[in-house]
Design a protein around this motif. Structure first.
Motif, PDB file in Angstrom:
ATOM      1  N   LEU A   1     -46.128 -45.302  86.866  1.00 28.57           N
ATOM      2  CA  LEU A   1     -45.849 -46.075  88.139  1.00 28.57           C
ATOM      3  C   LEU A   1     -44.291 -46.044  88.253  1.00 28.57           C
ATOM      4  CD1 LEU A   1     -48.257 -49.008  88.182  1.00 28.57           C
ATOM      5  CD2 LEU A   1     -48.132 -46.950  89.578  1.00 28.57           C
ATOM      6  N   ARG A   2     -43.495 -46.241  87.330  1.00 29.72           N
ATOM      7  CA  ARG A   2     -41.920 -46.292  87.652  1.00 29.72           C
ATOM      8  C   ARG A   2     -41.644 -44.864  88.074  1.00 29.72           C
ATOM      9  NH1 ARG A   2     -42.446 -49.862  82.743  1.00 29.72           N
ATOM     10  NH2 ARG A   2     -42.231 -47.841  81.462  1.00 29.72           N
ATOM     11  N   GLN A   3     -42.001 -43.883  87.309  1.00 24.04           N
ATOM     12  CA  GLN A   3     -41.667 -42.555  87.665  1.00 24.04           C
ATOM     13  C   GLN A   3     -41.916 -42.342  89.244  1.00 24.04           C
ATOM     14  OE1 GLN A   3     -43.664 -39.937  84.875  1.00 24.04           O
ATOM     15  NE2 GLN A   3     -42.085 -40.505  83.167  1.00 24.04           N
ATOM     16  N   ARG A   4     -43.312 -42.602  89.519  1.00 24.60           N
ATOM     17  CA  ARG A   4     -43.594 -42.720  91.008  1.00 24.60           C
ATOM     18  C   ARG A   4     -42.603 -43.440  91.778  1.00 24.60           C
ATOM     19  NH1 ARG A   4     -48.427 -46.015  93.662  1.00 24.60           N
ATOM     20  NH2 ARG A   4     -46.540 -47.233  93.351  1.00 24.60           N
ATOM     21  N   ASP A   5     -42.403 -44.723  91.336  1.00 26.80           N
ATOM     22  CA  ASP A   5     -41.531 -45.165  92.245  1.00 26.80           C
ATOM     23  C   ASP A   5     -40.104 -44.617  92.297  1.00 26.80           C
ATOM     24  OD1 ASP A   5     -43.338 -47.207  92.403  1.00 26.80           O
ATOM     25  OD2 ASP A   5     -42.462 -48.455  91.034  1.00 26.80           O
ATOM     26  N   VAL A   6     -39.622 -44.156  91.465  1.00 21.81           N
ATOM     27  CA  VAL A   6     -38.454 -43.182  91.516  1.00 21.81           C
ATOM     28  C   VAL A   6     -38.566 -42.216  92.395  1.00 21.81           C
ATOM     29  CG1 VAL A   6     -36.647 -41.860  89.891  1.00 21.81           C
ATOM     30  CG2 VAL A   6     -37.611 -43.903  88.997  1.00 21.81           C
ATOM     31  N   LEU A   7     -39.645 -41.505  92.194  1.00 19.75           N
ATOM     32  CA  LEU A   7     -40.029 -40.037  92.867  1.00 19.75           C
ATOM     33  C   LEU A   7     -40.033 -40.531  94.535  1.00 19.75           C
ATOM     34  CD1 LEU A   7     -42.311 -38.082  90.617  1.00 19.75           C
ATOM     35  CD2 LEU A   7     -40.055 -37.737  91.074  1.00 19.75           C
ATOM     36  N   PHE A   8     -40.787 -41.846  94.456  1.00 19.86           N
ATOM     37  CA  PHE A   8     -40.894 -42.269  95.852  1.00 19.86           C
ATOM     38  C   PHE A   8     -39.665 -42.380  96.664  1.00 19.86           C
ATOM     39  CE2 PHE A   8     -41.623 -45.605  98.739  1.00 19.86           C
ATOM     40  CZ  PHE A   8     -42.428 -45.127  99.743  1.00 19.86           C
ATOM     41  N   ARG A   9     -38.884 -43.155  95.716  1.00 22.19           N
ATOM     42  CA  ARG A   9     -37.444 -43.692  96.133  1.00 22.19           C
ATOM     43  C   ARG A   9     -36.764 -42.366  96.625  1.00 22.19           C
ATOM     44  NH1 ARG A   9     -38.044 -47.991  92.609  1.00 22.19           N
ATOM     45  NH2 ARG A   9     -37.037 -46.796  91.084  1.00 22.19           N
ATOM     46  N   GLU A  10     -36.755 -41.403  95.545  1.00 22.18           N
ATOM     47  CA  GLU A  10     -36.118 -39.887  95.775  1.00 22.18           C
ATOM     48  C   GLU A  10     -36.636 -39.345  96.935  1.00 22.18           C
ATOM     49  OE1 GLU A  10     -36.553 -37.931  92.111  1.00 22.18           O
ATOM     50  OE2 GLU A  10     -35.180 -39.072  90.916  1.00 22.18           O
ATOM     51  N   GLN A  11     -37.852 -39.391  97.159  1.00 29.37           N
ATOM     52  CA  GLN A  11     -38.467 -38.516  98.461  1.00 29.37           C
ATOM     53  C   GLN A  11     -38.141 -39.441  99.950  1.00 29.37           C
ATOM     54  OE1 GLN A  11     -40.241 -35.787  98.752  1.00 29.37           O
ATOM     55  NE2 GLN A  11     -39.815 -35.520  96.588  1.00 29.37           N
TER      56      GLN A  11
END
Length: 917
Positions: free
Chosen positions: A513-523
């Motif tokens: 989830l943290r990685q997803r949040d990071v990726l989401f923020r990056e995206q």
């Protein structure tokens, strides 16, 4: 316990014939004939009197087998009617009864063998070894699978009955030869029953005990014979005939003294038919006694299995092995017999003494064991009768109706069985009392000693049976508790492992989830950030501009928009390559961002175009910022290292800037950007490196354009040249453009677009397919924002049209941007930028709708109504529904616009006012 073949895994091998044979082997006992002889001629009377015991027990058993359970015998019946406590005690008594019968039977076999060969078993050691050997042989034979063993037992039962009939035949043969009978037959009528002989009733009752034992094997009875409880009547009839016939033979042939001996039947045949016949009888009797012991072992092993399934014994007792043989149960019963045999031997005998197992002391033990077994089974039978009466009487009968699940008994049937139970209780109770107070061997054990021995032994057996039942039950409960505890521990361990796995998964999920949040923020950042310069991209600029305009409108503040375009940037790409061009664009973005700082929002709009949003800045101050930016770019050269030339390069660039403000030039972000774009192109028209500030009311006097809907002379000349080229090269494309241009102008007028926007959309409509002139497809003008899947190469034609208009400059550059975006969809699924909703310029949305409408009618044979209906379906997905409605209003106002052969549209000359659209 469920009555199912799956739980009772032994095969169904037995039929009615086999059950009758088992009944004969279990009940028929040759020693009973010898003991009853002391009643002399009255023995026949007592055999007939035994019907008071035989008939009630037979009827009640058949009734219980039909209404309650066909399998299990006393144990199952008592457990179901009286509860598990009485059931476990009955099960223990059944096994002890089997031990007594096996020991007495094998001892009788030993006596018979000793009669064949008197030199055998003359000492205690040899007799003990002989008894042990017979027990071992019996056990080994009992391990034969029932499929084969039942035939051997059936043959043994037939031989057993034949022996009794032969003994009776010996009596008839003795009289036929004229010998004097052992009793005075002439005085039979004057003999009366004597109290000294009343104890014979207990002997004949013992002779018929065990008739319910074949029911213990009920689960191995074939289904077609499972209700054939008539074997009890047939077997009882054969038993009574065999006993009476054998008693007659013994009384006729032997004198009273020899008739009471244990080998009386052998002596009868030997006296009447000779030594050889007697020898044959001895051998056959020995074989049948072993068969009797085998039958008892088989029945007891099934009892162990049933008790194990009821959790009274360990589970191993219910296990079977290869050949479908319950080995554990057979070995357990054998072990119990051997232990009791050792206890008796240690208590009563000395191996160095002359007393042997077949001597007087052994005979006393044999008869005492028989009496003990009879008394134990009398108590079990009385208990069975009492429970039947209890469960069929009064309120208890109504409560217990569900107990008799096989067949609900009728009122008449219940009354009859209760009557038989009452008779059976009295007869069995009388026989039990006579066992206790009448010595079966008065010449060896007088009445007081006999009574004490039987009473004491019965008490010991009762206590022992209760202890055995309780100990085994507690042991099984302990084992079950240990098993449950072990399973619970395993379950706890599994749950702990699962919990740890869940924790691990939860941690992994948190990490994901943290990685997803990071990726989401990056995206999300990439979605609004230009990948090359790191500045906000076009979408982010439009979004931020709307926010700034909303804030300024709320607080009644102005804001300015600077549209910055790099001059002659194509020269850098052509001379130094696109990679160098990317480096220069990155440097320009960094310089703009560093120069403006936190005062403004700087973004890349596309290509070499940048946008600066100034919050709270009026027009004059915005012009000063634009001049500073122009001078900064002009005076500071850009330096980079060329990889090809391997040296540092310094290059001067200039910019053209268009300046507009809110709310003077526009009140929405889209129109403000369009105004800034126009201002930037006008700055370029001034010769580049120039700042053009749009005036909110009158234009500057040196601007050749007086109104937004007029063409400059050069622009009009260029338009005429391009239209002439289209008409010359492809009339269809030319006429399609004329129709789209005219209808687009009317739709723009309906929506309320400015005069300049109407002019731009007309130019875009006239020339939107100019890039298709090199296409070989006959329907190239049908490539619309919806039908572009037909020719994917049309995307290149669209870009070619945009490039042609861009190179024409001036107002054609604004039309080129409209052409580039006319394939954007309302839901964001279009190309090239994937814009959605109001991010798409309004004039591009209008051109997309009108172009598709004309293509549906001209190329796809739609009627006007059908084409408009199709556009309504696509509204909200591909097109702006407001534009579709505007088209509908226009069509309703001028129906001739649905005609494909519309007259051509002529744009006004530079000095002419364009009033038609």
């Amino acid at each position: 316990m469920k009555d199912s073949q799956e739980e009772w895994r032994l095969p169904r091998e037995l039929g009615t014939r086999d059950l009758t044979a088992w009944l004969i082997l279990i009940v028929l006992f040759y020693l009973s004939v010898s003991v009853v002889q002391r009643a002399s001629i009255m023995a026949f009377f007592y055999w007939l009197l035994s019907l008071l015991f035989v008939i009630p027990i037979s009827y009640v058993m058949c009734w219980l087998a039909r209404h309650l359970s066909f399998h299990g015998g006393h144990y199952i019946w008592i457990r179901k009617m009286g509860g598990p406590r009485w059931g476990e005690i009955t099960g223990a008594f059944t096994c002890l009864y089997g031990v007594c019968v096996i020991l007495t039977t094998l001892q009788g076999t030993l006596i018979l063998i000793h009669s064949i060969e008197p030199r055998w078993f003359n000492d205690s050691l040899s007799s003990f070894l002989g008894e042990g050997g017979l027990l071992l042989m019996t056990t080994l034979l009992a391990l034969i699978p029932l499929h084969y063993l039942k035939h051997l037992l059936f043959g043994s039962a037939i031989l057993y009955v034949i022996i009794f009939l032969v003994v009776g035949l010996a009596g008839f043969y003795w009289l036929y030869q004229g010998h004097t009978p052992g009793i005075n037959l002439s005085n039979v009528r004057i003999e009366q029953p004597h109290w000294r002989h009343i104890g014979a009733f207990s002997i004949v009752m013992w002779a018929f005990m065990g008739t319910d034992w074949p029911f213990i094997m009920g689960r191995e009875v074939r289904k077609e014979a499972s209700k054939a409880s008539r074997f009890v009547w047939w077997g009882s009839a054969w038993l009574l005939i065999a006993y009476i016939v054998a008693t007659f033979g013994v009384l006729v042939v032997l004198p009273q003294q020899k008739a009471e001996s244990l080998d009386a039947m052998f002596l009868t045949v030997k006296t009447s038919f000779g030594d050889l016949a007697g020898l044959i009888v001895l051998i056959v009797l020995s074989i049948t006694q072993i068969a009797v012991s085998i039958t008892i072992l088989q029945v007891c092993s099934r009892m162990f299995m049933t008790m194990s399934q009821d959790k009274l014994l360990p589970k191993r007792f219910a296990s079977i092995y290869r050949g479908k043989v319950p080995v554990i149960g057979i070995l357990a019963q054998t072990s119990a017999c051997f232990i009791i045999f050792l206890i008796i031997g240690v208590m009563l005998y000395n191996l160095d003494s002359a007393e042997v197992w077949i001597g007087d002391r052994g005979i006393q033990v044999n008869v005492a064991l028989q009496a003990l077994a009879a008394l134990i089974w009398s108590l079990a039978t009385i208990l069975l009768y009492g429970l039947v009466i209890y469960n069929l009487t009064g309120q208890r009968a109504r409560v217990k109706t569900s107990l008799f699940r096989l067949e609900i008994p009728s009122k008449a049937s219940s009354l009859k069985v209760r009557a038989f139970c009452i008779v059976g209780i009295f007869s069995t109770l009388a026989g039990g009392v006579l066992i206790l107070f009448y010595s079966w061997i008065p010449n060896m054990l007088p009445m007081p000693s006999w009574t004490f021995l039987i009473a004491f032994s019965t008490g010991v057996v009762l206590v022992l049976g209760w202890l055995c039942a309780e100990v085994t039950r507690q042991w099984r409960l302990t084992q079950d508790l240990k098993c449950k505890t072990r399973k619970e521990q395993e379950l706890i361990t599994q749950l702990r492992d699962i919990y740890q796995d869940q924790c691990t998964l939860a941690n992994q999920q948190q990490t994901l989830l943290r990685q997803r949040d990071v990726l989401f923020r990056e995206q999300a950042h990439l979605a609004v950030t230009d990948a090359l310069t790191g500045l906000p991209n076009q979408r982010a600029i439009i979004k931020e501009l709307k926010k700034v305009i909303a804030t300024c409108a709320f607080h009644k503040l102005p804001c300015a928009l600077l549209f910055v375009d790099v001059d002659h940037f194509k020269h850098i790409n052509d001379n130094f390559g696109h990679r160098t061009g990317d480096i220069v664009l990155r440097l320009i973005g960094e310089r703009l961002r560093d120069f403006m700082g936190e005062r403004a929002i700087v973004g890349r709009y596309g290509g070499e175009e940048f946008v600066v949003i100034l919050h709270g800045i009026a027009l004059q101050k915005a012009e000063l910022y634009a001049e500073k930016i122009r001078l900064m770019m002009q005076n500071r050269p850009f330096e980079w290292i060329s990889e090809e030339l391997e040296r540092s390069i310094s290059y001067h660039l200039t910019v053209s800037i268009g300046v507009v403000t809110f709310p003077e030039h526009a009140c929405c972000g889209e129109n403000l950007l369009r105004a800034a774009d126009r201002a930037m192109y006008r700055a370029k028209a001034r010769g580049r490196n120039y700042i053009h500030v749009e005036q909110p009311s009158a234009k500057s006097s040196d601007d050749p354009r007086i109104d937004g809907d007029r063409l400059l002379p050069l622009e009009a000349t260029t338009l005429k040249a391009l239209l002439a080229l289209l008409q010359e090269r492809d009339v269809k494309i030319y006429e399609h453009g004329q129709r789209v241009a005219k209808l687009s102008g009317y739709v723009a007028q309906d929506i309320g677009c400015s005069g300049e926007d109407s002019l731009i959309i007309r130019i875009a409509g006239l020339l939107h397919n100019i890039g298709n002139l090199n296409s070989q497809n006959e329907r190239e003008y049908c490539i619309t924002p919806i039908f572009n899947y037909e020719l994917r190469e049309s995307q290149e034609d669209i870009q070619a049209s945009a490039r042609i208009l861009s190179r024409a400059g001036y107002i054609f550059s604004l039309a080129a941007r409209t052409l580039q975006l006319r394939h954007e969809h309302w839901d964001g699924s279009g190309y090239p930028a994937g814009l959605r909703r109001t991010e798409i310029p309004l004039i591009a949305r209008i051109l997309a709708v009108v172009d598709t409408y004309d293509a549906l009618i001209t190329c796809y044979s739609y009627t006007a109504e059908a084409a408009y209906a199709r556009l309504l379906i696509w509204g909200g997905t591909y097109f702006d529904i407001e534009v579709v409605w505007a088209l509908g209003r226009t069509l309703r106002g001028a129906e001739r616009f649905t005609d494909p052969a519309l007259p051509t549209v002529n744009l006004p000359l530079p000095t002419q006012q364009y009033t038609e659209g």
